[in-house]
Write a protein that holds these residues in place. Structure first.
Motif, PDB file in Angstrom:
ATOM      1  N   GLN A 122     -18.650 -37.477   0.186  1.00 26.33           N
ATOM      2  CA  GLN A 122     -18.768 -36.216  -0.541  1.00 26.33           C
ATOM      3  C   GLN A 122     -19.282 -36.477  -1.954  1.00 26.33           C
ATOM      4  OE1 GLN A 122     -14.534 -35.595   0.355  1.00 26.33           O
ATOM      5  NE2 GLN A 122     -15.044 -33.479   0.869  1.00 26.33           N
ATOM      6  N   GLN A 123     -20.307 -35.738  -2.331  1.00 24.76           N
ATOM      7  CA  GLN A 123     -20.819 -35.819  -3.700  1.00 24.76           C
ATOM      8  C   GLN A 123     -19.845 -35.114  -4.646  1.00 24.76           C
ATOM      9  OE1 GLN A 123     -23.632 -37.193  -4.978  1.00 24.76           O
ATOM     10  NE2 GLN A 123     -24.750 -37.778  -3.121  1.00 24.76           N
ATOM     11  N   HIS A 124     -19.511 -35.762  -5.749  1.00 25.70           N
ATOM     12  CA  HIS A 124     -18.642 -35.123  -6.743  1.00 25.70           C
ATOM     13  C   HIS A 124     -18.873 -35.751  -8.115  1.00 25.70           C
ATOM     14  CE1 HIS A 124     -16.484 -38.468  -4.868  1.00 25.70           C
ATOM     15  NE2 HIS A 124     -15.877 -38.656  -6.026  1.00 25.70           N
ATOM     16  N   PRO A 125     -20.077 -35.575  -8.674  1.00 29.71           N
ATOM     17  CA  PRO A 125     -20.332 -36.142 -10.003  1.00 29.71           C
ATOM     18  C   PRO A 125     -19.337 -35.606 -11.028  1.00 29.71           C
ATOM     19  CG  PRO A 125     -22.032 -34.559  -9.377  1.00 29.71           C
ATOM     20  CD  PRO A 125     -21.212 -34.809  -8.168  1.00 29.71           C
ATOM     21  N   LEU A 126     -18.779 -36.495 -11.808  1.00 30.16           N
ATOM     22  CA  LEU A 126     -17.709 -36.124 -12.719  1.00 30.16           C
ATOM     23  C   LEU A 126     -18.144 -35.006 -13.676  1.00 30.16           C
ATOM     24  CD1 LEU A 126     -15.240 -38.509 -14.448  1.00 30.16           C
ATOM     25  CD2 LEU A 126     -16.346 -36.730 -15.785  1.00 30.16           C
ATOM     26  N   ASP A 127     -19.396 -35.049 -14.130  1.00 28.95           N
ATOM     27  CA  ASP A 127     -19.838 -34.067 -15.117  1.00 28.95           C
ATOM     28  C   ASP A 127     -20.156 -32.702 -14.510  1.00 28.95           C
ATOM     29  OD1 ASP A 127     -22.089 -34.887 -13.739  1.00 28.95           O
ATOM     30  OD2 ASP A 127     -23.280 -35.375 -15.516  1.00 28.95           O
ATOM     31  N   GLN A 128     -20.029 -32.582 -13.178  1.00 31.48           N
ATOM     32  CA  GLN A 128     -20.326 -31.303 -12.532  1.00 31.48           C
ATOM     33  C   GLN A 128     -19.194 -30.830 -11.610  1.00 31.48           C
ATOM     34  OE1 GLN A 128     -24.206 -31.470 -10.573  1.00 31.48           O
ATOM     35  NE2 GLN A 128     -24.900 -32.999 -12.053  1.00 31.48           N
ATOM     36  N   THR A 129     -18.059 -31.481 -11.665  1.00 31.65           N
ATOM     37  CA  THR A 129     -16.970 -31.194 -10.729  1.00 31.65           C
ATOM     38  C   THR A 129     -15.739 -30.714 -11.481  1.00 31.65           C
ATOM     39  OG1 THR A 129     -17.797 -32.930  -9.258  1.00 31.65           O
ATOM     40  CG2 THR A 129     -15.553 -32.172  -8.876  1.00 31.65           C
ATOM     41  N   SER A 130     -15.141 -29.641 -10.986  1.00 32.97           N
ATOM     42  CA  SER A 130     -13.913 -29.142 -11.608  1.00 32.97           C
ATOM     43  C   SER A 130     -12.770 -30.112 -11.356  1.00 32.97           C
ATOM     44  CB  SER A 130     -13.553 -27.769 -11.039  1.00 32.97           C
ATOM     45  OG  SER A 130     -13.102 -27.883  -9.695  1.00 32.97           O
ATOM     46  N   GLN A 158      -9.803 -29.453 -10.262  1.00 35.59           N
ATOM     47  CA  GLN A 158      -9.173 -29.172  -8.970  1.00 35.59           C
ATOM     48  C   GLN A 158      -9.980 -29.774  -7.822  1.00 35.59           C
ATOM     49  OE1 GLN A 158      -8.343 -25.045  -8.212  1.00 35.59           O
ATOM     50  NE2 GLN A 158      -7.791 -25.386  -6.074  1.00 35.59           N
ATOM     51  N   ASP A 159     -11.311 -29.551  -7.836  1.00 31.91           N
ATOM     52  CA  ASP A 159     -12.163 -30.123  -6.779  1.00 31.91           C
ATOM     53  C   ASP A 159     -12.125 -31.644  -6.812  1.00 31.91           C
ATOM     54  OD1 ASP A 159     -12.822 -27.606  -5.947  1.00 31.91           O
ATOM     55  OD2 ASP A 159     -14.801 -27.568  -6.902  1.00 31.91           O
ATOM     56  N   TRP A 160     -12.109 -32.200  -8.001  1.00 30.00           N
ATOM     57  CA  TRP A 160     -12.044 -33.660  -8.169  1.00 30.00           C
ATOM     58  C   TRP A 160     -10.824 -34.222  -7.450  1.00 30.00           C
ATOM     59  CZ3 TRP A 160     -15.043 -37.444 -10.363  1.00 30.00           C
ATOM     60  CH2 TRP A 160     -14.437 -38.639 -10.744  1.00 30.00           C
ATOM     61  N   GLN A 161      -9.673 -33.617  -7.662  1.00 27.84           N
ATOM     62  CA  GLN A 161      -8.446 -34.095  -7.026  1.00 27.84           C
ATOM     63  C   GLN A 161      -8.512 -33.950  -5.511  1.00 27.84           C
ATOM     64  OE1 GLN A 161      -4.686 -32.851  -9.184  1.00 27.84           O
ATOM     65  NE2 GLN A 161      -6.187 -31.715 -10.370  1.00 27.84           N
ATOM     66  N   GLU A 162      -9.012 -32.822  -5.049  1.00 30.32           N
ATOM     67  CA  GLU A 162      -9.081 -32.581  -3.611  1.00 30.32           C
ATOM     68  C   GLU A 162     -10.017 -33.566  -2.922  1.00 30.32           C
ATOM     69  OE1 GLU A 162     -10.148 -28.518  -3.101  1.00 30.32           O
ATOM     70  OE2 GLU A 162      -8.199 -27.739  -3.745  1.00 30.32           O
ATOM     71  N   ILE A 163     -11.176 -33.800  -3.522  1.00 27.15           N
ATOM     72  CA  ILE A 163     -12.158 -34.705  -2.913  1.00 27.15           C
ATOM     73  C   ILE A 163     -11.630 -36.139  -2.902  1.00 27.15           C
ATOM     74  CG2 ILE A 163     -14.438 -35.748  -3.261  1.00 27.15           C
ATOM     75  CD1 ILE A 163     -15.366 -32.917  -4.150  1.00 27.15           C
ATOM     76  N   TRP A 164     -11.015 -36.553  -3.991  1.00 29.80           N
ATOM     77  CA  TRP A 164     -10.443 -37.896  -4.016  1.00 29.80           C
ATOM     78  C   TRP A 164      -9.378 -38.060  -2.937  1.00 29.80           C
ATOM     79  CZ3 TRP A 164     -10.800 -42.699  -6.174  1.00 29.80           C
ATOM     80  CH2 TRP A 164     -11.829 -42.893  -7.097  1.00 29.80           C
TER      81      TRP A 164
END
Length: 255
Positions: A96-104, A106-112
């Motif tokens: 899953q793509q989740h660049p830190l500078d473009q990810t909320s 909440q989404d960051w935690q869920e994707i991780w």
């Protein structure tokens, strides 16, 4: 001498409904093994694939690898059917793509959490359940499919890269611990592979740049990863235990 005849051997391949896992399952079946083909959601497609395989006795097993209970139930089902598991290939994974500078946040935690649950903990828990049977057998092979990204980095998919790096470390630690039981543990770290998941990207304007990462000017075919897995599973490769085999067409070199 390496012998690619797996007659009498039983193999569990996760994420085998498509891509690399499908090629691995096909290769083992073609080499006379009985295969348990794992899927998460695509039962019909997986059953259709099973029916195309060489040999007899292959089974389809479903489980959400983020669920430890489902994992244990799947392993018990395979043991009840086959009586043993000789080779485990932990192939299933998500990207899953989740660049830190473009990810909320909440989404960051869920994707991780999703990446760690499936790519790492799913493989870790399945390995535990299967290794318990292999220890009784005093034999077995465990092969983990990791990634070039574990070494090269995944700037916009950090959870994926970290999960695969952790799986490499798990591979090496377990190889040392399980050697006393004659269980041999290795990892295969592919670069880009031409699969359903990557085909759109490889067909885009970015495709040429990806292919040019390798001096062969192409990406790997799933069958090339499968051949490496069969080599590591075959009698005669025992002293490779603990190894992480790069299959990336010299697109990333480490020493």
């Amino acid at each position: 001498m390496i012998n690619f005849d797996f007659h009498g051997k039983t193999v569990l391949v996760t994420g085998a409904s498509r891509g690399i896992g499908k090629a691995i399952a096909f290769a083992f079946a073609s080499a006379n093994a009985r295969v348990a083909i794992h899927y998460h959601q695509q039962r019909d497609i997986t059953e259709q694939f099973r029916d195309t395989l060489a040999g007899e006795g292959h089974i389809v097993v479903g489980a959400d690898l983020a669920n430890p209970i489902a994992i244990a139930e799947m392993v018990n089902k395979i043991i009840a059917e086959f009586g043993q598991i000789d080779i485990l290939v932990n192939n299933a994974g998500i990207y899953q793509q989740h660049p830190l500078d473009q990810t909320s946040y909440q989404d960051w935690q869920e994707i991780w959490q999703q990446n760690l649950n499936i790519n790492l903990l799913g493989a870790v828990n399945l390995t535990y359940c299967v290794a318990k049977y292999m220890m009784q057998q005093q034999s077995g092979r465990i092969i983990n499919i990791t990634s070039r990204g574990a070494f090269r980095g995944e700037p916009t998919a950090t959870a994926y890269g970290a999960s695969k790096a952790a799986l490499n470390s798990f591979t090496q630690s377990l190889a040392q611990h399980l050697a006393q039981y004659k269980i041999f543990v290795t990892a295969v770290a592919p670069g880009f592979v031409e699969t359903d998941m990557t085909r759109e990207l490889l067909s885009s304007p970015a495709g040429d740049g990806i292919r040019q990462q390798s001096p062969l000017n192409r990406v790997a075919k799933p069958e090339e990863i499968a051949q490496t897995v069969l080599f590591l599973a075959a009698p005669g490769s025992e002293f490779l235990t603990g190894s992480i085999v790069d299959v990336n067409g010299a697109s990333y070199l480490r020493s």
